[in-house]
Design an enzyme around this catalytic site. Structure first.
Site, mmCIF file in Angstrom:
data_model
loop_
_atom_site.group_PDB
_atom_site.id
_atom_site.type_symbol
_atom_site.label_atom_id
_atom_site.label_comp_id
_atom_site.label_asym_id
_atom_site.label_seq_id
_atom_site.Cartn_x
_atom_site.Cartn_y
_atom_site.Cartn_z
ATOM 1 C CB CYS A 110 -0.950 -0.005 1.192
ATOM 2 S SG CYS A 110 -2.214 -1.290 1.107
ATOM 3 C CG LEU A 111 1.321 3.125 3.761
ATOM 4 C CD1 LEU A 111 1.777 3.703 5.090
ATOM 5 C CD2 LEU A 111 0.091 3.870 3.282
#
Length: 401
Positions: free
Chosen positions: A242-243
């Protein structure tokens, strides 16, 4: 597994033959699904795992949940395109196709729909299409797939209703979103919010160290305010799917569509991408203060996964920390019972987290705060510890990020 549990007949298709074989034997490849759950699904007769493309024929609902990586900082939607092409070959009137992969706004309508329509059926007329981003938080014991509200959307009003009706059978709460593009952007906002705030506190941690201020007590103090503040805590960098990736999808689209930079995302990327390098610098500083050189030192990393109580080492900061230390001549060992040995970085000796290994190390770097680690093992060695997760007691001799 949840779809099987509520009575749906499920085919799981993947091109990873090893993963498919593992599932067929009743073994789960991820932490948040147990072997017992997979075995029960198989025994129910309503679940099969396959790598045969013909086995997906006859579906009512097809969920596309594939990786959306970056290639040289540019979104790579090749997996989404492949999956859409595969589904299109078996599409029948009345079917519903849902994209769950995190991506930039417009993907569902501009990339997926044209591929699904390749054989003559029309989206929104002959079949339904929607977007419902995954919100799984690996290792979270409070919010599961079932209890986490699920965003749903469709390319038309009827599509949206069909998508929402399906997920209502799986989760406690659905949250209909007015448009597919809004749902796609909502997912990116969720991750960008975390990314930017982690970058803020990571940069604060670097300056607090130079100002001789304990950043952990600063965050705890600010968190006592019951409104207007949400606590984020520093760490050695961000990881997972994700990040390190998703905010860049939003930044890329803004740049590509509007010709402008998404400055918050670019700055957050710069800060978080350089945190592993900062940990290496702090390691050099820690050893220098004890008149030791990184070159020739034995360094033990405690944890390799990007977050606690998971085995997910994708994009994990530990990998870059290892590379930086090895490049400087260090011998690196690492302890992480969750991470599969196949994903242990090169040049790393995988060891147990025990008194003997701790005693051998010139420096111990706490990278991941797994709950299975007994931190008392470090009690007599705190002066040789760089704690990037604030795991050790305040007042001990360990140096904290």
């Amino acid at each position: 597994m949840r779809a099987v549990e509520v009575g749906h007949v499920v085919t799981g298709f993947d091109v990873d033959i090893q993963k498919v074989d593992q599932l067929r034997r009743g073994h789960s490849p991820i932490d948040d699904v147990t072997d017992t759950e997979v075995a029960a699904a198989l025994q129910s007769g309503r679940y099969r795992a396959t790598d045969d493309v013909d086995d997906i024929a006859g579906f009512d609902v097809a969920i596309i949940s594939v990786p959306t990586p970056l290639r040289e900082r540019i979104p790579d939607l090749s997996y989404v395109e492949y999956a859409a092409d595969l589904v299109a070959r078996h599409l029948k009137p009345g079917n519903c196709v849902i994209l769950e992969s995190t991506t930039y706004p417009g993907t569902t309508q501009d990339i997926v729909v044209p591929r699904l329509e390749a054989y003559g059926l029309r989206a929104g007329t002959d079949f339904h299409v929607g977007y419902s981003p995954e919100r799984i938080d690996p290792g979270n014991q409070t919010w599961s797939f079932v209890t986490t509200p699920k965003l749903t959307s469709g390319i038309s009003k009827r599509c949206a209703e069909v998508v929402d009706d399906f997920y209502t059978t799986l989760v406690d709460t659905t949250v209909p979103v007015p448009t597919v593009r809004a749902a796609e952007m909502a997912k990116l906002l969720e991750n960008t919010f975390r990314h930017v705030n982690i970058a803020l506190v990571n940069e604060l941690a670097m300056y607090a160290h130079e100002l001789n201020i304990d950043v952990w007590s600063v965050v705890d103090a600010a968190a006592s305010k019951p409104f207007g503040f949400m606590a984020f805590r520093p760490g050695p960098g961000v990881g997972g799917h994700c990040l390190p990736i998703d905010p860049s999808y939003l930044s890329w689209q803004v740049k590509n569509s509007l010709g402008r930079a998404f400055r918050f995302v670019e700055l957050a990327n710069d800060v978080n991408d350089h945190m592993p390098e900062y940990v290496v610098r702090r390691s050099i500083e820690h050893l220098n203060n004890r008149r030791l050189s990184v070159n020739g030192s034995r360094i033990l990393l405690v944890g390799l996964a990007y977050k606690p109580d998971t085995g997910d080492a994708r994009q994990a900061p530990a990998g870059e920390i290892v590379e930086g230390l090895v490049r400087l001549g260090a011998t690196v060992a690492a302890a992480d019972p969750h991470v599969d040995l196949r994903y242990v970085p090169k040049h790393v000796h995988h060891v147990a987290f025990c008194e003997e290994e701790v005693a051998l190390a010139d420096l111990i770097i706490v990278v991941t705060d797994h709950s299975c680690f007994d931190w008392t093992v470090l009690s007599d060695h705190c002066a040789r510890v760089l704690d990037t997760r604030n795991c050790l007691p305040v007042g001990c001799a360990a140096e904290r990020l």
